[in-house]
Each structure stands twice: as C-alpha cells, then as structure tokens.
Design an enzyme around this catalytic site. Structure first.
Site, PDB file in Angstrom:
ATOM      1  N   VAL A 198      30.055  63.796 -28.524  1.00 35.57           N
ATOM      2  CA  VAL A 198      30.091  62.986 -29.746  1.00 35.57           C
ATOM      3  C   VAL A 198      31.588  62.790 -29.986  1.00 35.57           C
ATOM      4  O   VAL A 198      32.272  63.712 -30.427  1.00 35.57           O
ATOM      5  CB  VAL A 198      29.398  63.698 -30.928  1.00 35.57           C
ATOM      6  N   PRO A 199      32.114  61.613 -29.624  1.00 39.17           N
ATOM      7  CA  PRO A 199      33.554  61.437 -29.448  1.00 39.17           C
ATOM      8  C   PRO A 199      34.378  61.349 -30.738  1.00 39.17           C
ATOM      9  O   PRO A 199      34.944  60.305 -31.077  1.00 39.17           O
ATOM     10  CB  PRO A 199      33.636  60.140 -28.643  1.00 39.17           C
ATOM     11  N   CYS A 200      34.523  62.463 -31.417  1.00 38.97           N
ATOM     12  CA  CYS A 200      35.326  62.499 -32.638  1.00 38.97           C
ATOM     13  C   CYS A 200      36.807  62.289 -32.337  1.00 38.97           C
ATOM     14  O   CYS A 200      37.571  61.926 -33.234  1.00 38.97           O
ATOM     15  CB  CYS A 200      35.088  63.787 -33.415  1.00 38.97           C
ATOM     16  N   HIS A 201      37.211  62.468 -31.084  1.00 42.16           N
ATOM     17  CA  HIS A 201      38.610  62.233 -30.717  1.00 42.16           C
ATOM     18  C   HIS A 201      38.982  60.759 -30.818  1.00 42.16           C
ATOM     19  O   HIS A 201      40.160  60.425 -30.833  1.00 42.16           O
ATOM     20  CB  HIS A 201      38.888  62.762 -29.300  1.00 42.16           C
TER      21      HIS A 201
END
Length: 172
Positions: free
Chosen positions: A137-140
């Site tokens: 889950v690409p929070c970056h």
C-alpha cells in the site's frame, strides 16, 4: 501500538522475514489475507509476533516473490489478497493510495479530496502514517503540497529510495 498492529498480533497466523535492499521486511498474514509488511525499525512495527515463521506459506511466499520482483525493477504492482486492519477512514485512505500509479505521487490534500474530506488533510496524514502494509500500500508516494518529501514511517531515506526505484529521478 496502533489498532491495526494490535489486531494483527491477535489474528496473525503466519509470518515471514524477507531481506530487501532497504532492510528486512516482516510480512504477516491472517486468515483474511496479507495484513502487515513492516521494515525493521519502522514506526508501529509490531515487534515479536507469536505466529510461526512460515516461508512455505503460499500467501507469504507470493508476497515475498512480488516484493523481490518490485525491488529488482521487474514489477510495479502487487496482486495479493489484503486484510486491511483499520478504521473505515483509514481503509478509504489506504485504498486511495493503491490507486497512485508507480512513479507517481499525490499530496495529502489530493488524497483528502479523493476520500471526500477536503478539510481532513491532517487525518489523511495520520492514516498514511498508520499504514501497516509498507510498499504494497504505497504510502511512500504521498508528498507535501509543494511536492516536498514529508514523513515516512520507514524513514525518509527509504521513501526517497522507493521513489527513485519507481523512476522518480527528481528524488536523487
């Protein structure tokens, strides 16, 4: 310890520790799917889980294989059943994150607008920070409103490295 982390402690059925170019990642699953992926030393890392290490678990093996392909530059998406443990609002934010294409970014404000709560920028930031599935889950991919790098539970060096890996040359 966050709600998600407590829930994963209670319901984790298997775990796997994976070496990556950015440090070890702990993968945790429940009966419902992959529930956690944390870098060593990351904020809200669950610590020691009671579930057995299971390198032969099909879901954990698939997650490890997909992460290895991602870090090798051979994959940009993940196709795994997820068990997102959090509030309704957190899950709505995490689903919005999964819609950000590899190599792209969105601001916290843009995510707030997407989840229908333009004034909830701080709440979006808090939900992004509680994401239990780093990279997957690409929070970056979430940045400040002017495009600057902002906090990342795994550390700004990792955030910068992930964005570079995805082709974001401006993060050099």
């Amino acid at each position: 310890m966050s709600f998600a982390t407590r829930a994963i402690h209670a319901d984790c059925t298997a775990q796997l520790t994976l070496a990556t170019p950015l440090g070890e990642v702990l993968l945790a699953r429940t009966a419902g799917g992959l529930a956690g992926a944390w870098f060593a030393g990351q904020k809200d890392h669950p610590g020691v889980l009671a579930a057995p290490q299971r390198p032969d678990d099909p879901l954990l093996r698939a997650a490890a294989d997909q992460l290895e392909a991602y870090f090798a530059g051979r994959a940009t998406r993940f196709d795994l059943p997820l068990d997102l443990r959090g509030t309704d609002f957190q899950r709505s934010v995490w689903h919005a994150l999964m819609a950000i294409a590899s190599g792209g970014t969105r601001s916290y404000r843009e995510i707030a607008l997407q989840v229908g709560s333009a004034r909830a920028v701080r709440a979006v930031g808090a939900a992004v920070g509680k994401n239990p599935l780093s990279v997957i889950v690409p929070c970056h991919r979430v940045v400040g409103s002017s495009g600057e790098l902002t906090g990342y539970a795994g550390g700004l060096d990792r955030k910068r490295a992930l964005l570079r890996l995805e082709g974001g040359g401006r993060w050099e």
